[in-house]
Enzyme design. Sequence first.
Site, PDB file in Angstrom:
ATOM      1  N   THR A  17     100.757  11.482  25.431  1.00 13.53           N
ATOM      2  CA  THR A  17     101.690  11.829  24.360  1.00 13.53           C
ATOM      3  C   THR A  17     103.127  11.620  24.842  1.00 13.53           C
ATOM      4  O   THR A  17     103.391  11.450  26.045  1.00 13.53           O
ATOM      5  CB  THR A  17     101.515  13.293  23.941  1.00 13.53           C
ATOM      6  OG1 THR A  17     101.878  14.134  25.051  1.00 13.53           O
ATOM      7  CG2 THR A  17     100.066  13.574  23.544  1.00 13.53           C
ATOM      8  N   LYS A  65     100.012  34.151  33.056  1.00 13.41           N
ATOM      9  CA  LYS A  65      99.985  35.398  33.812  1.00 13.41           C
ATOM     10  C   LYS A  65      98.551  35.748  34.208  1.00 13.41           C
ATOM     11  O   LYS A  65      97.625  35.625  33.412  1.00 13.41           O
ATOM     12  CB  LYS A  65     100.601  36.520  32.988  1.00 13.41           C
ATOM     13  CG  LYS A  65     102.084  36.321  32.697  1.00 13.41           C
ATOM     14  CD  LYS A  65     102.650  37.477  31.896  1.00 13.41           C
ATOM     15  CE  LYS A  65     104.142  37.263  31.627  1.00 13.41           C
ATOM     16  NZ  LYS A  65     104.728  38.377  30.820  1.00 13.41           N
ATOM     17  N   ASP A  79      96.148  26.522  25.627  1.00 11.80           N
ATOM     18  CA  ASP A  79      97.091  27.509  26.141  1.00 11.80           C
ATOM     19  C   ASP A  79      96.651  27.937  27.544  1.00 11.80           C
ATOM     20  O   ASP A  79      95.520  28.386  27.730  1.00 11.80           O
ATOM     21  CB  ASP A  79      97.129  28.724  25.211  1.00 11.80           C
ATOM     22  CG  ASP A  79      98.304  29.646  25.508  1.00 11.80           C
ATOM     23  OD1 ASP A  79      98.470  30.030  26.683  1.00 11.80           O
ATOM     24  OD2 ASP A  79      99.053  29.986  24.576  1.00 11.80           O
ATOM     25  N   GLU A 102      91.446  22.760  14.019  1.00 11.91           N
ATOM     26  CA  GLU A 102      92.757  23.379  14.223  1.00 11.91           C
ATOM     27  C   GLU A 102      92.924  24.472  13.178  1.00 11.91           C
ATOM     28  O   GLU A 102      92.413  24.352  12.057  1.00 11.91           O
ATOM     29  CB  GLU A 102      93.873  22.326  14.091  1.00 11.91           C
ATOM     30  CG  GLU A 102      95.285  22.845  14.265  1.00 11.91           C
ATOM     31  CD  GLU A 102      95.510  23.475  15.632  1.00 11.91           C
ATOM     32  OE1 GLU A 102      95.696  24.711  15.657  1.00 11.91           O
ATOM     33  OE2 GLU A 102      95.487  22.755  16.657  1.00 11.91           O
ATOM     34  N   ASP A 120      88.482  28.619  13.300  1.00 12.44           N
ATOM     35  CA  ASP A 120      88.297  28.875  14.721  1.00 12.44           C
ATOM     36  C   ASP A 120      87.172  28.016  15.271  1.00 12.44           C
ATOM     37  O   ASP A 120      86.061  27.980  14.729  1.00 12.44           O
ATOM     38  CB  ASP A 120      87.980  30.356  14.939  1.00 12.44           C
ATOM     39  CG  ASP A 120      87.631  30.653  16.385  1.00 12.44           C
ATOM     40  OD1 ASP A 120      88.461  30.344  17.250  1.00 12.44           O
ATOM     41  OD2 ASP A 120      86.526  31.157  16.636  1.00 12.44           O
ATOM     42  N   GLU A 151      87.114  17.522  18.696  1.00  9.75           N
ATOM     43  CA  GLU A 151      88.315  17.936  19.423  1.00  9.75           C
ATOM     44  C   GLU A 151      88.703  19.339  19.011  1.00  9.75           C
ATOM     45  O   GLU A 151      88.821  19.641  17.817  1.00  9.75           O
ATOM     46  CB  GLU A 151      89.493  16.984  19.189  1.00  9.75           C
ATOM     47  CG  GLU A 151      90.729  17.434  19.966  1.00  9.75           C
ATOM     48  CD  GLU A 151      91.900  16.475  19.902  1.00  9.75           C
ATOM     49  OE1 GLU A 151      92.943  16.789  20.504  1.00  9.75           O
ATOM     50  OE2 GLU A 151      91.763  15.421  19.249  1.00  9.75           O
ATOM     51  N   PHE A 172     105.366  13.900  24.919  1.00 17.08           N
ATOM     52  CA  PHE A 172     105.648  15.062  25.765  1.00 17.08           C
ATOM     53  C   PHE A 172     105.114  14.841  27.169  1.00 17.08           C
ATOM     54  O   PHE A 172     105.786  15.131  28.163  1.00 17.08           O
ATOM     55  CB  PHE A 172     105.005  16.308  25.139  1.00 17.08           C
ATOM     56  CG  PHE A 172     105.085  17.528  26.000  1.00 17.08           C
ATOM     57  CD1 PHE A 172     106.238  18.308  26.031  1.00 17.08           C
ATOM     58  CD2 PHE A 172     104.003  17.910  26.786  1.00 17.08           C
ATOM     59  CE1 PHE A 172     106.306  19.440  26.838  1.00 17.08           C
ATOM     60  CE2 PHE A 172     104.061  19.047  27.592  1.00 17.08           C
ATOM     61  CZ  PHE A 172     105.224  19.805  27.608  1.00 17.08           C
ATOM     62  N   GLU A 173     103.902  14.302  27.272  1.00 22.59           N
ATOM     63  CA  GLU A 173     103.305  14.072  28.582  1.00 22.59           C
ATOM     64  C   GLU A 173     104.071  13.012  29.354  1.00 22.59           C
ATOM     65  O   GLU A 173     104.333  13.164  30.555  1.00 22.59           O
ATOM     66  CB  GLU A 173     101.853  13.645  28.410  1.00 22.59           C
ATOM     67  CG  GLU A 173     101.127  13.401  29.723  1.00 22.59           C
ATOM     68  CD  GLU A 173      99.678  13.010  29.513  1.00 22.59           C
ATOM     69  OE1 GLU A 173      99.035  12.589  30.496  1.00 22.59           O
ATOM     70  OE2 GLU A 173      99.179  13.142  28.379  1.00 22.59           O
TER      71      GLU A 173
END
Length: 245
Positions: free
Chosen positions: A223, A157, A153, A103, A130, A78, A225-226
Amino acid sequence: MSATTWDAATETESDTDSTVAHRLSSRSIRSFVLRQGRMSPAQQRYLDDMMPKIGIPYRPELIDLAVEFGRTAPKILEIGFGMGETTAKIAATHPETDYLGIEVHNPGVGALCKLIAEGNIANLRIIRHDAVEVLRDMIPDGTLAGVHVFFPDPWRKARHHKRRLIQPDFIALIKEKLSPGGYLHCTTDWENYAEWMLETLSASALENTADGFAPRPVYRLPTKFENRGMRLGHGVWDIVFRRPR
């Protein structure tokens, strides 16, 4: 995060991992966004206690995942597990599979360390580095049963779209690390990024497992949040592609 693009038409089955790795190395793609995060005392304590036990230090050499986990089992990687809630739940629910979470942000690493300790989760390891460099330098070709990229992320834009993680170079690198039949599962709650992912993956050497977007696989537990977003009418899109057998 910084990312790069290249002509998808140049990607072929003969494109080797070393070629892809050279492009990634020379163009400095990154899998993360640098940001500040405050560690809680509990997160720091669990990070200090658990990482020597379940952490795998980054090193620019291939590792034996069976040795790292102490057994032979399917391996799922992951990328960017955030605070680790979903990662811990998936690993706890599927003890027959090994999970490697990547992470860079210490609060999230500490939070997942806490969940691992409290849940006595034995099939989960962490690399704090990374993800592009980990994939390029540490993961042998053809060893992963799957790769999860949940809610990266979206770089909303248009002028920042080149910084998105899901780019042809990155997909080509992941493909080399997947075993035949292994899958790449991406999820986003940003519709424009979902369309970007689907278009980019459709132009790759991986095969779509669905006719367009995929239904949420049962292993990806929503989650908090989801769930809150879905109650408000927000969408979530899953994209699952496989390496041909």
